[in-house]
Design a protein around this motif. Sequence first.
Motif, PDB file in Angstrom:
ATOM      1  N   GLY A 173       5.264  -5.274  -2.004  1.00  0.00           N
ATOM      2  CA  GLY A 173       5.364  -4.174  -2.965  1.00  0.00           C
ATOM      3  C   GLY A 173       5.732  -2.904  -2.245  1.00  0.00           C
ATOM      4  N   GLU A 174       4.748  -2.026  -2.076  1.00  0.00           N
ATOM      5  CA  GLU A 174       4.956  -0.799  -1.301  1.00  0.00           C
ATOM      6  C   GLU A 174       4.566  -1.016   0.154  1.00  0.00           C
ATOM      7  N   GLY A 175       5.404  -0.556   1.050  1.00  0.00           N
ATOM      8  CA  GLY A 175       5.053  -0.526   2.465  1.00  0.00           C
ATOM      9  C   GLY A 175       5.080   0.913   2.918  1.00  0.00           C
ATOM     10  N   GLY A 176       3.964   1.592   2.819  1.00  0.00           N
ATOM     11  CA  GLY A 176       3.942   3.026   3.031  1.00  0.00           C
ATOM     12  C   GLY A 176       3.362   3.454   4.359  1.00  0.00           C
ATOM     13  N   SER A 177       4.169   4.065   5.196  1.00  0.00           N
ATOM     14  CA  SER A 177       3.759   4.813   6.364  1.00  0.00           C
ATOM     15  C   SER A 177       2.929   3.973   7.335  1.00  0.00           C
ATOM     16  N   GLY A 178       2.086   4.652   8.137  1.00  0.00           N
ATOM     17  CA  GLY A 178       1.240   3.955   9.099  1.00  0.00           C
ATOM     18  C   GLY A 178       0.246   3.038   8.434  1.00  0.00           C
ATOM     19  N   THR A 206       0.829  -1.200   0.000  1.00  0.00           N
ATOM     20  CA  THR A 206       0.000   0.000   0.000  1.00  0.00           C
ATOM     21  C   THR A 206       0.864   1.252   0.000  1.00  0.00           C
ATOM     22  N   PRO A 207       0.451   2.293  -0.724  1.00  0.00           N
ATOM     23  CA  PRO A 207       1.173   3.559  -0.624  1.00  0.00           C
ATOM     24  C   PRO A 207       0.952   4.244   0.710  1.00  0.00           C
ATOM     25  N   GLY A 208      -0.060   3.804   1.450  1.00  0.00           N
ATOM     26  CA  GLY A 208      -0.377   4.384   2.748  1.00  0.00           C
ATOM     27  C   GLY A 208      -1.862   4.272   3.007  1.00  0.00           C
ATOM     28  N   ALA A 209      -2.284   4.637   4.200  1.00  0.00           N
ATOM     29  CA  ALA A 209      -3.715   4.693   4.484  1.00  0.00           C
ATOM     30  C   ALA A 209      -4.354   5.809   3.656  1.00  0.00           C
ATOM     31  N   TYR A 210      -5.654   5.682   3.416  1.00  0.00           N
ATOM     32  CA  TYR A 210      -6.340   6.691   2.610  1.00  0.00           C
ATOM     33  C   TYR A 210      -6.316   8.047   3.324  1.00  0.00           C
ATOM     34  N   PRO A 211      -5.817   9.105   2.655  1.00  0.00           N
ATOM     35  CA  PRO A 211      -5.674  10.406   3.316  1.00  0.00           C
ATOM     36  C   PRO A 211      -6.846  11.354   3.103  1.00  0.00           C
ATOM     37  N   GLY A 212      -7.934  10.866   2.537  1.00  0.00           N
ATOM     38  CA  GLY A 212      -9.044  11.745   2.194  1.00  0.00           C
ATOM     39  C   GLY A 212      -9.892  12.173   3.382  1.00  0.00           C
ATOM     40  N   ALA A 213     -10.773  13.129   3.121  1.00  0.00           N
ATOM     41  CA  ALA A 213     -11.614  13.692   4.185  1.00  0.00           C
ATOM     42  C   ALA A 213     -12.518  12.644   4.811  1.00  0.00           C
ATOM     43  N   SER A 214     -13.050  11.713   3.992  1.00  0.00           N
ATOM     44  CA  SER A 214     -13.962  10.704   4.532  1.00  0.00           C
ATOM     45  C   SER A 214     -13.264   9.814   5.554  1.00  0.00           C
ATOM     46  N   ALA A 215     -11.994   9.475   5.294  1.00  0.00           N
ATOM     47  CA  ALA A 215     -11.242   8.657   6.254  1.00  0.00           C
ATOM     48  C   ALA A 215     -10.931   9.453   7.515  1.00  0.00           C
ATOM     49  N   GLU A 216     -10.610  10.726   7.351  1.00  0.00           N
ATOM     50  CA  GLU A 216     -10.336  11.569   8.514  1.00  0.00           C
ATOM     51  C   GLU A 216     -11.584  11.713   9.382  1.00  0.00           C
ATOM     52  N   GLU A 217     -12.725  11.875   8.736  1.00  0.00           N
ATOM     53  CA  GLU A 217     -13.972  12.028   9.483  1.00  0.00           C
ATOM     54  C   GLU A 217     -14.302  10.780  10.299  1.00  0.00           C
ATOM     55  N   ARG A 218     -13.902   9.607   9.775  1.00  0.00           N
ATOM     56  CA  ARG A 218     -14.216   8.358  10.470  1.00  0.00           C
ATOM     57  C   ARG A 218     -13.078   7.907  11.380  1.00  0.00           C
ATOM     58  N   GLY A 219     -12.053   8.740  11.536  1.00  0.00           N
ATOM     59  CA  GLY A 219     -11.010   8.459  12.516  1.00  0.00           C
ATOM     60  C   GLY A 219      -9.902   7.546  12.060  1.00  0.00           C
ATOM     61  N   ALA A 246      -6.622   8.059  11.889  1.00  0.00           N
ATOM     62  CA  ALA A 246      -5.444   8.062  12.763  1.00  0.00           C
ATOM     63  C   ALA A 246      -5.685   7.186  13.990  1.00  0.00           C
ATOM     64  N   SER A 247      -6.865   7.320  14.566  1.00  0.00           N
ATOM     65  CA  SER A 247      -7.207   6.504  15.733  1.00  0.00           C
ATOM     66  C   SER A 247      -7.268   5.024  15.374  1.00  0.00           C
ATOM     67  N   ALA A 248      -7.809   4.711  14.196  1.00  0.00           N
ATOM     68  CA  ALA A 248      -7.914   3.318  13.765  1.00  0.00           C
ATOM     69  C   ALA A 248      -6.538   2.680  13.608  1.00  0.00           C
ATOM     70  N   ILE A 249      -5.594   3.433  13.025  1.00  0.00           N
ATOM     71  CA  ILE A 249      -4.238   2.903  12.850  1.00  0.00           C
ATOM     72  C   ILE A 249      -3.557   2.745  14.204  1.00  0.00           C
ATOM     73  N   GLY A 250      -3.673   3.760  15.061  1.00  0.00           N
ATOM     74  CA  GLY A 250      -3.056   3.683  16.380  1.00  0.00           C
ATOM     75  C   GLY A 250      -3.586   2.521  17.192  1.00  0.00           C
TER      76      GLY A 250
END
Length: 299
Positions: free
Chosen positions: A164-169, A126-139, A141-145
Amino acid sequence: MSVGQPHREQEVEERSNRSLLSVWEVVELARHANRPYSLDFLQRWAPDFIELHGDRLTGDDPALVAGVGTWHDRTVMFMGHQKGRSLADRVSRNWGMMHPEGYRKALRLARQAVKFGFPIVTLIDTPGAYPGASAEERGIASAIGTAIQEWFQIPVPVVCAVIGEGGSGGALGLAVADRVLMLENAIYSVASPESAASIVWRDNSLKVEAAEQLQITSRDLIAMGVVEEIVPEPVGAAHSDHNATARVLGEAIWRNLEPLLKQRPGDLLQHRYERFRYIDSLVTAHPEFGPKVEPRLVS
Protein backbone atom coordinates in the motif's frame (compact mmCIF):
# COMPACT_ATOMS: atom_id res chain seq x y z
CA MET A 1 -24.20 12.97 -8.70
CA SER A 2 -25.96 13.54 -12.04
CA VAL A 3 -26.88 10.76 -14.44
CA GLY A 4 -24.08 10.28 -16.96
CA GLN A 5 -21.41 11.29 -14.46
CA PRO A 6 -19.94 8.05 -13.14
CA HIS A 7 -18.85 8.00 -9.53
CA ARG A 8 -15.20 9.07 -9.42
CA GLU A 9 -14.10 6.07 -7.37
CA GLN A 10 -15.74 3.65 -9.82
CA GLU A 11 -14.07 5.44 -12.73
CA VAL A 12 -10.66 5.17 -11.05
CA GLU A 13 -11.21 1.44 -10.44
CA GLU A 14 -12.14 0.88 -14.10
CA ARG A 15 -8.99 2.65 -15.26
CA SER A 16 -6.66 1.22 -12.63
CA ASN A 17 -5.11 -1.44 -14.87
CA ARG A 18 -4.82 0.62 -18.05
CA SER A 19 -1.86 2.82 -17.10
CA LEU A 20 -4.19 5.83 -17.39
CA LEU A 21 -4.20 6.88 -13.75
CA SER A 22 -2.68 10.11 -12.58
CA VAL A 23 -0.10 9.90 -9.82
CA TRP A 24 -2.61 11.20 -7.28
CA GLU A 25 -5.16 8.59 -8.31
CA VAL A 26 -2.52 5.94 -7.63
CA VAL A 27 -1.97 7.50 -4.19
CA GLU A 28 -5.70 7.23 -3.51
CA LEU A 29 -5.75 3.57 -4.53
CA ALA A 30 -2.72 2.84 -2.33
CA ARG A 31 -4.68 4.32 0.59
CA HIS A 32 -8.06 2.80 -0.26
CA ALA A 33 -9.92 1.83 2.92
CA ASN A 34 -10.77 -1.63 1.56
CA ARG A 35 -7.31 -2.43 0.24
CA PRO A 36 -5.95 -5.73 1.62
CA TYR A 37 -3.76 -5.28 4.68
CA SER A 38 -1.03 -7.54 6.03
CA LEU A 39 -3.37 -9.81 7.99
CA ASP A 40 -5.56 -10.30 4.91
CA PHE A 41 -2.55 -11.77 3.12
CA LEU A 42 -1.18 -13.76 6.05
CA GLN A 43 -4.50 -15.44 6.78
CA ARG A 44 -4.62 -16.66 3.18
CA TRP A 45 -0.98 -17.71 2.85
CA ALA A 46 -0.45 -19.29 6.27
CA PRO A 47 -3.70 -20.27 8.02
CA ASP A 48 -1.64 -21.53 10.97
CA PHE A 49 0.00 -18.11 11.44
CA ILE A 50 0.81 -17.44 15.10
CA GLU A 51 1.31 -13.80 16.06
CA LEU A 52 4.17 -12.98 18.43
CA HIS A 53 4.21 -9.88 20.61
CA GLY A 54 6.50 -7.49 22.41
CA ASP A 55 10.01 -6.10 22.19
CA ARG A 56 11.01 -7.51 25.62
CA LEU A 57 11.86 -4.00 26.75
CA THR A 58 8.88 -1.63 26.85
CA GLY A 59 5.86 -3.36 25.30
CA ASP A 60 4.08 -4.40 22.14
CA ASP A 61 3.26 -2.31 19.07
CA PRO A 62 -0.06 -3.31 17.43
CA ALA A 63 0.91 -1.32 14.30
CA LEU A 64 3.19 -4.27 13.43
CA VAL A 65 1.83 -7.80 13.13
CA ALA A 66 4.59 -10.39 13.22
CA GLY A 67 4.89 -14.10 13.76
CA VAL A 68 5.49 -17.50 12.22
CA GLY A 69 3.46 -19.59 9.83
CA THR A 70 3.82 -22.52 7.45
CA TRP A 71 4.09 -21.47 3.80
CA HIS A 72 5.20 -23.73 0.93
CA ASP A 73 5.99 -26.41 3.53
CA ARG A 74 8.45 -24.11 5.31
CA THR A 75 8.25 -22.13 8.52
CA VAL A 76 8.46 -18.44 7.58
CA MET A 77 8.74 -15.35 9.77
CA PHE A 78 6.16 -12.83 8.56
CA MET A 79 6.05 -9.14 9.51
CA GLY A 80 3.77 -6.40 8.26
CA HIS A 81 2.19 -3.06 9.06
CA GLN A 82 -1.49 -3.26 9.98
CA LYS A 83 -3.69 -0.17 9.69
CA GLY A 84 -6.96 -1.62 10.96
CA ARG A 85 -10.45 -1.72 9.43
CA SER A 86 -12.82 -0.20 11.99
CA LEU A 87 -12.18 3.16 13.60
CA ALA A 88 -11.47 1.51 16.95
CA ASP A 89 -9.00 -0.90 15.34
CA ARG A 90 -7.29 1.94 13.47
CA VAL A 91 -6.87 3.89 16.67
CA SER A 92 -5.53 0.80 18.43
CA ARG A 93 -3.06 0.13 15.63
CA ASN A 94 -2.22 3.81 15.21
CA TRP A 95 -3.09 3.67 11.48
CA GLY A 96 -0.05 1.44 10.87
CA MET A 97 2.43 4.02 12.19
CA MET A 98 4.99 2.24 14.34
CA HIS A 99 6.49 3.37 17.64
CA PRO A 100 10.08 2.54 18.65
CA GLU A 101 8.95 -0.72 20.27
CA GLY A 102 7.63 -1.87 16.90
CA TYR A 103 11.07 -1.67 15.32
CA ARG A 104 12.61 -3.40 18.32
CA LYS A 105 9.99 -6.14 18.06
CA ALA A 106 10.82 -6.61 14.38
CA LEU A 107 14.54 -6.97 15.16
CA ARG A 108 13.88 -9.36 18.04
CA LEU A 109 11.88 -11.64 15.78
CA ALA A 110 14.40 -11.29 12.95
CA ARG A 111 17.05 -12.61 15.34
CA GLN A 112 14.71 -15.49 16.23
CA ALA A 113 14.40 -16.24 12.52
CA VAL A 114 18.19 -16.36 12.27
CA LYS A 115 18.40 -18.69 15.26
CA PHE A 116 16.04 -21.21 13.65
CA GLY A 117 16.92 -20.59 9.99
CA PHE A 118 13.55 -19.15 8.96
CA PRO A 119 13.32 -16.88 5.90
CA ILE A 120 11.62 -13.53 6.47
CA VAL A 121 8.82 -11.84 4.50
CA THR A 122 7.94 -8.22 5.30
CA LEU A 123 4.87 -6.33 4.08
CA ILE A 124 5.00 -2.53 3.96
CA ASP A 125 1.90 -0.39 4.36
CA THR A 126 2.44 2.72 6.45
CA PRO A 127 2.29 6.49 5.96
CA GLY A 128 5.44 6.63 8.08
CA ALA A 129 6.66 6.10 11.62
CA TYR A 130 4.58 7.75 14.32
CA PRO A 131 5.67 11.43 14.53
CA GLY A 132 4.16 12.21 17.92
CA ALA A 133 5.88 13.40 21.08
CA SER A 134 5.63 10.00 22.79
CA ALA A 135 7.58 8.34 19.96
CA GLU A 136 10.17 11.10 19.98
CA GLU A 137 10.61 10.75 23.73
CA ARG A 138 11.25 7.02 23.35
CA GLY A 139 13.76 7.51 20.53
CA ILE A 140 11.97 6.83 17.25
CA ALA A 141 14.82 8.16 15.09
CA SER A 142 17.36 5.98 16.87
CA ALA A 143 15.06 2.95 16.64
CA ILE A 144 14.68 3.35 12.87
CA GLY A 145 18.40 3.95 12.36
CA THR A 146 19.30 0.90 14.42
CA ALA A 147 16.76 -1.20 12.52
CA ILE A 148 18.14 -0.19 9.13
CA GLN A 149 21.67 -0.95 10.27
CA GLU A 150 20.84 -4.32 11.83
CA TRP A 151 18.79 -5.60 8.89
CA PHE A 152 22.04 -5.59 6.90
CA GLN A 153 23.36 -8.16 9.39
CA ILE A 154 20.44 -10.65 9.29
CA PRO A 155 21.93 -13.69 7.48
CA VAL A 156 18.68 -15.28 6.27
CA PRO A 157 16.71 -14.50 3.10
CA VAL A 158 14.52 -11.40 3.36
CA VAL A 159 11.89 -10.48 0.77
CA CYS A 160 9.84 -7.31 1.12
CA ALA A 161 6.63 -6.27 -0.63
CA VAL A 162 5.13 -2.78 -0.60
CA ILE A 163 1.40 -3.51 -0.53
CA GLY A 164 0.00 0.00 0.00
CA GLU A 165 1.85 3.03 1.31
CA GLY A 166 5.59 2.91 1.77
CA GLY A 167 6.27 6.10 3.66
CA SER A 168 9.66 7.45 4.64
CA GLY A 169 11.91 5.83 7.28
CA GLY A 170 8.82 4.21 8.74
CA ALA A 171 8.83 1.92 5.73
CA LEU A 172 12.59 1.57 5.31
CA GLY A 173 12.89 0.22 8.85
CA LEU A 174 11.28 -2.97 7.51
CA ALA A 175 12.39 -2.80 3.89
CA VAL A 176 16.11 -3.59 3.97
CA ALA A 177 15.71 -6.80 2.00
CA ASP A 178 17.31 -8.97 -0.65
CA ARG A 179 14.37 -8.35 -2.99
CA VAL A 180 11.77 -5.57 -2.86
CA LEU A 181 8.49 -5.94 -4.74
CA MET A 182 5.57 -3.54 -5.16
CA LEU A 183 1.92 -4.08 -5.89
CA GLU A 184 1.00 -2.20 -9.05
CA ASN A 185 -0.91 0.59 -7.31
CA ALA A 186 1.30 0.89 -4.24
CA ILE A 187 3.51 3.91 -3.55
CA TYR A 188 6.99 4.15 -2.02
CA SER A 189 8.54 7.48 -1.13
CA VAL A 190 10.99 9.41 1.03
CA ALA A 191 7.98 11.31 2.40
CA SER A 192 4.22 11.40 1.96
CA PRO A 193 2.98 13.95 -0.61
CA GLU A 194 1.44 16.01 2.21
CA SER A 195 4.70 16.07 4.16
CA ALA A 196 6.73 16.91 1.08
CA ALA A 197 4.40 19.79 0.21
CA SER A 198 4.66 21.12 3.77
CA ILE A 199 8.45 20.89 3.74
CA VAL A 200 9.08 22.31 0.27
CA TRP A 201 6.26 24.84 -0.12
CA ARG A 202 4.96 25.12 3.47
CA ASP A 203 1.53 24.32 2.10
CA ASN A 204 0.20 20.76 2.28
CA SER A 205 -2.67 21.69 -0.03
CA LEU A 206 -0.09 21.29 -2.82
CA LYS A 207 0.03 17.54 -2.13
CA VAL A 208 -0.99 16.64 -5.70
CA GLU A 209 1.85 18.67 -7.17
CA ALA A 210 4.26 17.11 -4.67
CA ALA A 211 3.11 13.60 -5.57
CA GLU A 212 3.83 14.28 -9.23
CA GLN A 213 7.39 15.37 -8.39
CA LEU A 214 8.30 12.59 -5.96
CA GLN A 215 8.38 9.65 -8.43
CA ILE A 216 6.53 7.38 -6.03
CA THR A 217 4.66 4.95 -8.28
CA SER A 218 5.74 1.39 -9.00
CA ARG A 219 6.63 2.23 -12.61
CA ASP A 220 8.86 5.09 -11.49
CA LEU A 221 10.64 2.93 -8.96
CA ILE A 222 11.26 -0.09 -11.15
CA ALA A 223 12.67 2.22 -13.82
CA MET A 224 15.12 3.59 -11.25
CA GLY A 225 16.10 0.13 -10.01
CA VAL A 226 14.69 0.66 -6.51
CA VAL A 227 12.41 -2.40 -6.74
CA GLU A 228 12.85 -5.68 -8.57
CA GLU A 229 9.29 -6.49 -9.60
CA ILE A 230 5.86 -4.93 -10.05
CA VAL A 231 3.06 -7.31 -9.05
CA PRO A 232 -0.09 -6.73 -11.14
CA GLU A 233 -3.39 -6.13 -9.38
CA PRO A 234 -6.76 -7.51 -10.51
CA VAL A 235 -9.10 -5.41 -12.60
CA GLY A 236 -10.51 -2.75 -10.30
CA ALA A 237 -7.34 -2.71 -8.16
CA ALA A 238 -6.34 -4.79 -5.12
CA HIS A 239 -9.35 -3.88 -2.97
CA SER A 240 -11.74 -5.36 -5.53
CA ASP A 241 -10.47 -8.94 -5.09
CA HIS A 242 -8.41 -9.82 -2.03
CA ASN A 243 -8.13 -13.49 -2.97
CA ALA A 244 -6.71 -12.80 -6.43
CA THR A 245 -4.31 -10.18 -5.08
CA ALA A 246 -3.07 -12.56 -2.37
CA ARG A 247 -2.57 -15.33 -4.90
CA VAL A 248 -0.55 -13.23 -7.37
CA LEU A 249 1.49 -11.49 -4.68
CA GLY A 250 2.20 -14.79 -2.93
CA GLU A 251 3.44 -16.32 -6.18
CA ALA A 252 5.72 -13.34 -6.81
CA ILE A 253 7.18 -13.37 -3.30
CA TRP A 254 7.86 -17.11 -3.43
CA ARG A 255 9.41 -16.81 -6.89
CA ASN A 256 11.88 -14.27 -5.49
CA LEU A 257 12.40 -16.06 -2.18
CA GLU A 258 13.05 -19.59 -3.46
CA PRO A 259 16.45 -18.96 -5.12
CA LEU A 260 17.61 -17.00 -2.05
CA LEU A 261 17.11 -20.09 0.12
CA LYS A 262 20.01 -21.73 -1.73
CA GLN A 263 22.48 -18.91 -1.15
CA ARG A 264 25.13 -18.91 1.57
CA PRO A 265 24.62 -16.38 4.40
CA GLY A 266 27.75 -14.43 3.46
CA ASP A 267 26.60 -14.11 -0.14
CA LEU A 268 23.15 -12.93 0.99
CA LEU A 269 24.63 -10.18 3.13
CA GLN A 270 27.06 -9.05 0.45
CA HIS A 271 24.33 -8.94 -2.17
CA ARG A 272 22.02 -7.00 0.16
CA TYR A 273 24.78 -4.47 0.78
CA GLU A 274 25.46 -4.11 -2.94
CA ARG A 275 21.76 -3.74 -3.68
CA PHE A 276 21.45 -0.64 -1.51
CA ARG A 277 24.83 0.76 -2.52
CA TYR A 278 23.60 0.49 -6.10
CA ILE A 279 20.51 2.55 -5.26
CA ASP A 280 22.69 5.12 -3.51
CA SER A 281 24.82 5.54 -6.64
CA LEU A 282 22.13 5.44 -9.34
CA VAL A 283 23.23 8.70 -10.94
CA THR A 284 26.71 7.44 -11.78
CA ALA A 285 26.35 3.67 -11.32
CA HIS A 286 28.49 1.49 -13.57
CA PRO A 287 26.40 -1.05 -15.55
CA GLU A 288 28.26 -3.94 -13.90
CA PHE A 289 27.69 -2.65 -10.35
CA GLY A 290 24.83 -3.74 -8.16
CA PRO A 291 22.47 -6.71 -7.98
CA LYS A 292 22.17 -8.88 -11.08
CA VAL A 293 18.38 -9.23 -11.09
CA GLU A 294 16.33 -8.91 -14.25
CA PRO A 295 13.44 -6.53 -13.44
CA ARG A 296 9.93 -7.76 -14.20
CA LEU A 297 7.48 -5.19 -15.52
CA VAL A 298 3.73 -5.39 -15.98
CA SER A 299 2.92 -5.60 -19.67
